[in-house]
Design a protein around this motif. Sequence first.
Motif, PDB file in Angstrom:
ATOM      1  N   VAL A  21      58.579  38.589  39.709  1.00 45.28           N
ATOM      2  CA  VAL A  21      59.283  38.991  40.929  1.00 45.28           C
ATOM      3  C   VAL A  21      58.595  38.367  42.139  1.00 45.28           C
ATOM      4  O   VAL A  21      59.227  37.739  42.993  1.00 45.28           O
ATOM      5  N   ILE A  22      57.264  38.489  42.177  1.00 50.34           N
ATOM      6  CA  ILE A  22      56.520  37.971  43.330  1.00 50.34           C
ATOM      7  C   ILE A  22      56.606  36.448  43.401  1.00 50.34           C
ATOM      8  O   ILE A  22      56.860  35.882  44.462  1.00 50.34           O
ATOM      9  N   PHE A  23      56.448  35.790  42.252  1.00 53.97           N
ATOM     10  CA  PHE A  23      56.498  34.324  42.292  1.00 53.97           C
ATOM     11  C   PHE A  23      57.913  33.836  42.587  1.00 53.97           C
ATOM     12  O   PHE A  23      58.114  32.953  43.424  1.00 53.97           O
ATOM     13  N   GLY A  24      58.886  34.448  41.899  1.00 52.18           N
ATOM     14  CA  GLY A  24      60.263  34.023  42.085  1.00 52.18           C
ATOM     15  C   GLY A  24      60.708  34.147  43.530  1.00 52.18           C
ATOM     16  O   GLY A  24      61.442  33.319  44.046  1.00 52.18           O
ATOM     17  N   MET A  25      60.262  35.194  44.206  1.00 52.19           N
ATOM     18  CA  MET A  25      60.714  35.458  45.569  1.00 52.19           C
ATOM     19  C   MET A  25      59.812  34.818  46.615  1.00 52.19           C
ATOM     20  O   MET A  25      60.266  34.360  47.641  1.00 52.19           O
ATOM     21  N   LEU A  26      58.507  34.855  46.364  1.00 53.39           N
ATOM     22  CA  LEU A  26      57.568  34.481  47.434  1.00 53.39           C
ATOM     23  C   LEU A  26      56.773  33.216  47.149  1.00 53.39           C
ATOM     24  O   LEU A  26      56.046  32.745  48.010  1.00 53.39           O
ATOM     25  N   ARG A  27      56.906  32.678  45.922  1.00 50.11           N
ATOM     26  CA  ARG A  27      56.102  31.512  45.518  1.00 50.11           C
ATOM     27  C   ARG A  27      54.603  31.799  45.609  1.00 50.11           C
ATOM     28  O   ARG A  27      53.810  30.916  45.943  1.00 50.11           O
ATOM     29  N   ILE A  28      54.217  33.039  45.373  1.00 51.28           N
ATOM     30  CA  ILE A  28      52.799  33.378  45.345  1.00 51.28           C
ATOM     31  C   ILE A  28      52.413  33.616  43.893  1.00 51.28           C
ATOM     32  O   ILE A  28      53.074  34.393  43.208  1.00 51.28           O
ATOM     33  N   VAL A  29      51.351  32.937  43.430  1.00 51.72           N
ATOM     34  CA  VAL A  29      50.802  33.276  42.124  1.00 51.72           C
ATOM     35  C   VAL A  29      49.688  34.277  42.386  1.00 51.72           C
ATOM     36  O   VAL A  29      48.638  33.944  42.918  1.00 51.72           O
ATOM     37  N   ASN A  30      49.980  35.527  42.064  1.00 51.74           N
ATOM     38  CA  ASN A  30      49.083  36.593  42.469  1.00 51.74           C
ATOM     39  C   ASN A  30      47.981  36.820  41.439  1.00 51.74           C
ATOM     40  O   ASN A  30      48.142  37.580  40.503  1.00 51.74           O
ATOM     41  N   PHE A  31      46.844  36.158  41.655  1.00 49.64           N
ATOM     42  CA  PHE A  31      45.719  36.333  40.728  1.00 49.64           C
ATOM     43  C   PHE A  31      45.226  37.774  40.756  1.00 49.64           C
ATOM     44  O   PHE A  31      44.598  38.263  39.831  1.00 49.64           O
ATOM     45  N   MET A  32      45.503  38.476  41.861  1.00 51.73           N
ATOM     46  CA  MET A  32      44.997  39.827  42.047  1.00 51.73           C
ATOM     47  C   MET A  32      45.733  40.857  41.196  1.00 51.73           C
ATOM     48  O   MET A  32      45.388  42.041  41.227  1.00 51.73           O
ATOM     49  N   HIS A  33      46.746  40.406  40.488  1.00 56.30           N
ATOM     50  CA  HIS A  33      47.583  41.350  39.746  1.00 56.30           C
ATOM     51  C   HIS A  33      46.781  42.225  38.784  1.00 56.30           C
ATOM     52  O   HIS A  33      47.040  43.420  38.670  1.00 56.30           O
ATOM     53  N   GLY A  34      45.811  41.619  38.117  1.00 55.87           N
ATOM     54  CA  GLY A  34      44.987  42.385  37.181  1.00 55.87           C
ATOM     55  C   GLY A  34      44.129  43.417  37.906  1.00 55.87           C
ATOM     56  O   GLY A  34      43.951  44.544  37.435  1.00 55.87           O
ATOM     57  N   ALA A  35      43.619  43.025  39.071  1.00 58.85           N
ATOM     58  CA  ALA A  35      42.801  43.955  39.849  1.00 58.85           C
ATOM     59  C   ALA A  35      43.663  45.100  40.377  1.00 58.85           C
ATOM     60  O   ALA A  35      43.201  46.246  40.472  1.00 58.85           O
ATOM     61  N   LEU A  36      44.927  44.830  40.704  1.00 57.35           N
ATOM     62  CA  LEU A  36      45.806  45.887  41.206  1.00 57.35           C
ATOM     63  C   LEU A  36      46.215  46.834  40.074  1.00 57.35           C
ATOM     64  O   LEU A  36      46.375  48.044  40.289  1.00 57.35           O
ATOM     65  N   TYR A  37      46.351  46.280  38.882  1.00 59.98           N
ATOM     66  CA  TYR A  37      46.576  47.095  37.677  1.00 59.98           C
ATOM     67  C   TYR A  37      45.401  48.058  37.505  1.00 59.98           C
ATOM     68  O   TYR A  37      45.575  49.264  37.322  1.00 59.98           O
ATOM     69  N   MET A  38      44.191  47.506  37.628  1.00 57.25           N
ATOM     70  CA  MET A  38      42.991  48.338  37.531  1.00 57.25           C
ATOM     71  C   MET A  38      42.996  49.399  38.634  1.00 57.25           C
ATOM     72  O   MET A  38      42.658  50.557  38.394  1.00 57.25           O
ATOM     73  N   LEU A  39      43.401  49.014  39.853  1.00 53.90           N
ATOM     74  CA  LEU A  39      43.436  49.978  40.952  1.00 53.90           C
ATOM     75  C   LEU A  39      44.415  51.114  40.661  1.00 53.90           C
ATOM     76  O   LEU A  39      44.181  52.261  41.059  1.00 53.90           O
ATOM     77  N   GLY A  40      45.530  50.812  39.963  1.00 54.30           N
ATOM     78  CA  GLY A  40      46.472  51.857  39.579  1.00 54.30           C
ATOM     79  C   GLY A  40      45.799  52.895  38.697  1.00 54.30           C
ATOM     80  O   GLY A  40      45.900  54.100  38.941  1.00 54.30           O
ATOM     81  N   ALA A  41      45.088  52.398  37.689  1.00 51.45           N
ATOM     82  CA  ALA A  41      44.378  53.300  36.779  1.00 51.45           C
ATOM     83  C   ALA A  41      43.292  54.070  37.533  1.00 51.45           C
ATOM     84  O   ALA A  41      43.128  55.280  37.380  1.00 51.45           O
ATOM     85  N   PHE A  42      42.565  53.327  38.391  1.00 53.52           N
ATOM     86  CA  PHE A  42      41.483  53.957  39.141  1.00 53.52           C
ATOM     87  C   PHE A  42      42.031  55.008  40.115  1.00 53.52           C
ATOM     88  O   PHE A  42      41.452  56.090  40.271  1.00 53.52           O
ATOM     89  N   ALA A  43      43.172  54.725  40.755  1.00 52.76           N
ATOM     90  CA  ALA A  43      43.771  55.681  41.683  1.00 52.76           C
ATOM     91  C   ALA A  43      44.138  56.962  40.946  1.00 52.76           C
ATOM     92  O   ALA A  43      43.889  58.068  41.453  1.00 52.76           O
ATOM     93  N   ALA A  44      44.718  56.828  39.747  1.00 51.72           N
ATOM     94  CA  ALA A  44      45.074  58.018  38.968  1.00 51.72           C
ATOM     95  C   ALA A  44      43.827  58.847  38.669  1.00 51.72           C
ATOM     96  O   ALA A  44      43.816  60.071  38.837  1.00 51.72           O
ATOM     97  N   PHE A  45      42.753  58.153  38.283  1.00 54.98           N
ATOM     98  CA  PHE A  45      41.492  58.840  37.979  1.00 54.98           C
ATOM     99  C   PHE A  45      40.926  59.510  39.229  1.00 54.98           C
ATOM    100  O   PHE A  45      40.549  60.692  39.223  1.00 54.98           O
ATOM    101  N   ALA A  46      40.908  58.770  40.361  1.00 59.48           N
ATOM    102  CA  ALA A  46      40.316  59.300  41.588  1.00 59.48           C
ATOM    103  C   ALA A  46      41.150  60.462  42.145  1.00 59.48           C
ATOM    104  O   ALA A  46      40.601  61.433  42.659  1.00 59.48           O
ATOM    105  N   LEU A  47      42.486  60.367  42.039  1.00 58.73           N
ATOM    106  CA  LEU A  47      43.346  61.462  42.503  1.00 58.73           C
ATOM    107  C   LEU A  47      43.057  62.728  41.695  1.00 58.73           C
ATOM    108  O   LEU A  47      43.036  63.832  42.232  1.00 58.73           O
ATOM    109  N   GLY A  48      42.826  62.549  40.404  1.00 55.95           N
ATOM    110  CA  GLY A  48      42.489  63.680  39.554  1.00 55.95           C
ATOM    111  C   GLY A  48      41.160  64.300  39.954  1.00 55.95           C
ATOM    112  O   GLY A  48      41.025  65.524  40.042  1.00 55.95           O
TER     113      GLY A  48
END
Lengths: 318, 296
Positions: B29-56
């Motif tokens: 979606v990001i590349f198709g629309m914005l032409r950005i290759v988002n290397f940070m995607h894995g780190a944001l995936y990790m942030l999702g997991a970390f946010a769930a843990f920290a919210l808990g």
Amino acid sequence: MTVLPRTAARTDRQRMSRAAWLIGLGVVLLILPRLIYPVLALDILAWGLFAVAFDLLFGFSGLLSFGHAAFWGTSAYVTAFLLSHGQSVPVALLGGTASALLLAVPIGFLSVRSIGIYFSMITLAFAQMISFVALQWTDVTGGENGLQGFARPSFLGLDFSDSITRYYFCLVLFALGFSVAYRTVRSPFGQALQAVRDNEQRAQSIGFDPGRFKFTAFLISAALAGLAGSMFTFGHGVVSLDVLNWRTSGEVVMMTLLGGTGTLFGPVIGAGLVLLLRDTLTTANLPVGIVTGLVFVLVVLFFRRGVVGTVQHWLRRR
Amino acid sequence: MNTQLLLIQVFNGLVNGAFYALLSLGLAVIFGMLRIVNFMHGALYMLGAFAAFALGQAFGLGFWPSLILAPIIVALLGMVLERTLLSRLYGLDPSYNLLLTFGLTLLTQDLVKQFMLSHYAVSSAPYTPPAALAGVVNLGFVVFPKYRLFVIGLSLVICLLTWFVIEKTRVGAIIRASTENPGVTRAFGIDVGKWVTGVFGVGVGLAGLAGVLAAPIYSVEPYMGAELIITTFAVVVIGGLGSILGSVVTGFAVGVLAAVGAALYPPIANTLVFILMALVLLVRPSGLFGLPEGAK
């Protein structure tokens, strides 16, 4: 478009500026092990040559390889393997470099056909493949433990247990590798390469085969990265999976950017700055990743010319 | 190998495939629309997991509220990053976006590492699945953990929904128009910049969602996205960069193939995806579902 002949004055100035960089860099590298501890100095040589090899591809061919650790790391492992199996130093260094060159044949063949960001992702994936092989092939690579404690037999009467001797020996290799890169860039081949980088279609229309130029540049770059990786292992006396990690591929990009892409001298300076910064951070017990990540972000956002690029730009405007 | 084991591997493969699909869908979606290759995607995936843990940890929030909140937090953070940093690089070679997001990855991973160490004195933490999804289901031919089936199901629903919105709705039409011809789209009175930020938010929100879903299966750890992002890139290359359908189909397919391959010959588990990638590149350099133009 007509090509205007360059004025003699301008060519002279460029030649002078190049000579100044060359002499400056040479002097610094000659006295480096007196300024910082020799193992770190040798690291700067190895990473510096690695960054020069990367810049040959990125700065002069427009190909952002995100998997150059594959060549650096493979050569590092082969060098360590040969040394631990009783081979002499030149055989180990040559073997490492040759292994990187051989590996570059299939990888280069498959990846130079892709352009732009596609090329980056493909090289990254190939490097990852090599990294997994190194992890699995424990008999040869030592798996998670890596290889260590191998001998470095003396050669031509040089005692390689002394880190200063190792440094100056590697300085000769560095000079060799650097001059290969330098000659490549200055040769007609290098000029054609830059033409392909700037406008592939136009280069093709005047009779160049872009694919072949890029492939050749890829091979030279991989071989030089291999020589650098070999020097790195030889200098340290250990090799671990780190040499094949994608962070390694990223780090060499960072060094090149910081020093200045497309300058050849820049990457060496960039490598020196990054390694000195990392060394300072580790001794000061500061989080290395946070600071290097931040430097990386700032360089990409605000300092894309790099150190040498900025200085050259500033000199040209005067 | 008996059929029972093979089926278990297929299901396990589908679980991994669900994560590949969600991540590569976001990248597409990001590349198709914005032409950005988002290397940070894995780190944001990790942030999702970390946010769930920290919210808990901080508010005692359980899995269900975190499943909604954590992706929103990640999406908002992504939108801030897009507005403040990435937008400065539009118009330059896309390589610079890759490099910027690479730097941000190093930064994010080590920031989270420092935070986890200083606040919770751990470098990795387990996360329990919700009580409603504990235990196993007997599918008749195989017994499989309930939570994993839920991951497969939810991921399929989200992927279908994303595909539907982009290909079949008016919102999708606006997004596609904004990216194909921003000038003309702007002339129709559409604020292209806002849409671009929104799309980036949705893309990284998908990564955040995958992170929350992954937390109960793998433990929450600062580098959990590091290897995954590389595999995801390979999936994207196989499927065709920017192809929505390609990323989802290839995501699940690669997950299953790698799991089955690993059952037959364990050392191949992590390399199979890269071997597949090399083979696909030989035959179709633009990927299975990619248009030749996608190579640009």
